[in-house]
Design a protein around this motif. Structure first.
Motif, mmCIF file in Angstrom:
data_model
loop_
_atom_site.group_PDB
_atom_site.id
_atom_site.type_symbol
_atom_site.label_atom_id
_atom_site.label_comp_id
_atom_site.label_asym_id
_atom_site.label_seq_id
_atom_site.Cartn_x
_atom_site.Cartn_y
_atom_site.Cartn_z
ATOM 1 N N GLU A 27 0.833 -1.197 0.000
ATOM 2 C CA GLU A 27 0.000 0.000 0.000
ATOM 3 C C GLU A 27 0.876 1.258 0.000
ATOM 4 O O GLU A 27 1.895 1.306 0.687
ATOM 5 N N GLY A 28 0.471 2.253 -0.763
ATOM 6 C CA GLY A 28 1.163 3.539 -0.753
ATOM 7 C C GLY A 28 2.386 3.617 -1.643
ATOM 8 O O GLY A 28 3.235 4.494 -1.439
ATOM 9 N N THR A 56 12.506 -6.437 -1.953
ATOM 10 C CA THR A 56 11.964 -7.019 -3.184
ATOM 11 C C THR A 56 10.612 -6.449 -3.590
ATOM 12 O O THR A 56 10.174 -6.667 -4.727
ATOM 13 N N HIS A 57 9.941 -5.708 -2.700
ATOM 14 C CA HIS A 57 8.597 -5.243 -3.018
ATOM 15 C C HIS A 57 8.436 -3.717 -2.958
ATOM 16 O O HIS A 57 7.310 -3.214 -3.001
ATOM 17 N N THR A 58 9.540 -2.987 -2.856
ATOM 18 C CA THR A 58 9.463 -1.530 -2.927
ATOM 19 C C THR A 58 10.134 -0.984 -4.187
ATOM 20 O O THR A 58 10.096 0.219 -4.421
ATOM 21 N N ILE A 157 13.013 11.202 4.506
ATOM 22 C CA ILE A 157 12.772 10.017 5.316
ATOM 23 C C ILE A 157 11.478 9.394 4.820
ATOM 24 O O ILE A 157 10.447 10.077 4.742
ATOM 25 N N LEU A 158 11.515 8.119 4.462
ATOM 26 C CA LEU A 158 10.319 7.425 3.984
ATOM 27 C C LEU A 158 9.866 6.426 5.050
ATOM 28 O O LEU A 158 10.480 5.378 5.234
ATOM 29 N N PRO A 159 8.792 6.752 5.797
ATOM 30 C CA PRO A 159 8.302 5.825 6.827
ATOM 31 C C PRO A 159 7.546 4.659 6.199
ATOM 32 O O PRO A 159 6.676 4.865 5.351
ATOM 33 N N ILE A 178 3.454 2.058 2.858
ATOM 34 C CA ILE A 178 4.430 3.125 2.617
ATOM 35 C C ILE A 178 3.770 4.479 2.872
ATOM 36 O O ILE A 178 2.761 4.814 2.252
ATOM 37 N N GLY A 179 4.337 5.238 3.799
ATOM 38 C CA GLY A 179 3.794 6.546 4.130
ATOM 39 C C GLY A 179 4.351 7.641 3.238
ATOM 40 O O GLY A 179 5.159 7.386 2.330
#
Length: 333
Positions: A27-28, A56-58, A157-159, A178-179
């Motif tokens: 998500e995101g 592997t999934h971002t 910064i990626l939360p 992913i925020g």
């Protein structure tokens, strides 16, 4: 050559994770910035599974900051460096060891300067408990150190939250949320403000079960079929008692069938299990056994099917092994 090997391993891990979990939800992904230095800060609940999912999934091809204790053997250290893992020393490793972190930070600066990504599990340790622990300040040191060394860079910064329906079992749901990126646009003197902003952002993404009465809350959530991987579903149930998207009842029968048709691999896990003192590593070991030995097991069954008197039996066993892996499901825990 290193790039090709990393891409091959990444692809193999990605497909293996899809076989290990019933469902992987992302998500995101629209929140991932492009052409920007990214410090990806995540919670840490499931040992090696967390970085494998994020890697592997971002679609970011990241570097990872990893506790230094796993780098003790030289050949292991070389392999980990090869797959983009960098050692981080903690207070428990000794004050003299902490000073070695500067070399790791220098490496991360170069990665980030080229708009790369570095993953940090800022809680400092892992835990099966479904809530966010206080974040350490290591990621702010890297962010402001990068700005000091290369003022022209604009890191963010990626939360990112990683949650599971069942941490220790295969056949469950893994969810990566992913925020929105948080720009590092403040002076270093206000690093505490940046830490707080990231803490709040992650708290809004991670599944949060109150510490007080934790086991009772968890039991109620499972009983009412609340999706334990969904922060919004868990929050809504705890606040209102409503279940917006109830999960289906799962008996675990398909998981038992999978164990039967993968019995050599399952026996290896049963042999290894007593030595796994930290339950957080349960999924890691199960995944690694399947990842390393699974292809050989399938190849052996295929060879027996082609060139042995057991041909039809081996082929049937191979087909059932693949089918039961695909339909494998496990209840929440």
């Amino acid at each position: 050559m290193q790039y090709l090997i990393n891409e091959f391993l990444r692809t193999l891990v990605m497909f293996s994770l899809k076989g290990y979990f019933k469902k992987i939800v992302i998500e995101g992904k629209e929140n991932i910035p492009k052409n920007t230095p990214i410090l990806l800060v995540s919670n840490h609940q499931n040992a090696l599974i967390d970085p494998l999912l994020l890697g592997t999934h971002t679609w970011l091809k990241p570097y990872y900051l990893t506790r230094a204790s796993v780098f003790k053997q030289s050949f292991v250290a070389k392999f980990l460096n090869y797959i983009h893992m960098l050692p981080v020393y903690r207070v428990r490793d000794g004050f003299s060891s902490i000073q070695q972190n500067q070399g790791t930070f220098d490496q991360t600066y170069e990665v980030l300067r080229n708009n790369g990504t570095v993953i940090i599990f800022a809680e400092g340790s892992h835990s099966l408990i479904r809530n966010l622990r206080p974040l350490s300040k290591g990621f702010t040191r890297i962010a402001f150190g990068l700005k000091e060394k290369y003022p022209e860079t604009n890191p963010v910064i990626l939360p990112v939250a990683v949650d599971y329906s069942a941490h220790k079992r295969s056949g469950g749901i893994a969810r990566v949320t992913i925020g929105k990126a948080i720009p590092v646009d403040m002076p270093a003197a206000k690093s505490g403000l940046l830490t707080k902003s990231v803490q709040v952002a992650l708290e809004n993404l991670v599944v949060e079960i109150p510490s007080e009465g934790y086991e009772q809350h968890l039991e109620r959530l499972i009983e009412h079929k609340v999706d334990l991987s969904s922060s919004s579903d868990v929050s809504q149930f705890l606040e209102t008692g409503e279940v917006p998207n109830p999960v289906k009842e799962i008996s675990g029968f398909t998981n038992k069938l999978m164990k039967i048709f993968h019995f050599p691999l399952y026996w290896i896990w049963l042999w290894k299990k007593p030595s796994v003192k930290d339950p957080v590593f349960s999924s890691t070991w199960k995944f690694l056994i399947g990842y390393v030995l699974g292809p050989s097991y399938y190849l052996l069954l295929l060879l027996l099917a082609i060139s042995s008197p057991l041909g039809s039996w081996a082929l049937a066993f191979l087909v059932m092994a693949i089918i039961t892996l695909i339909i494998n499901k496990n209840p929440q825990e």
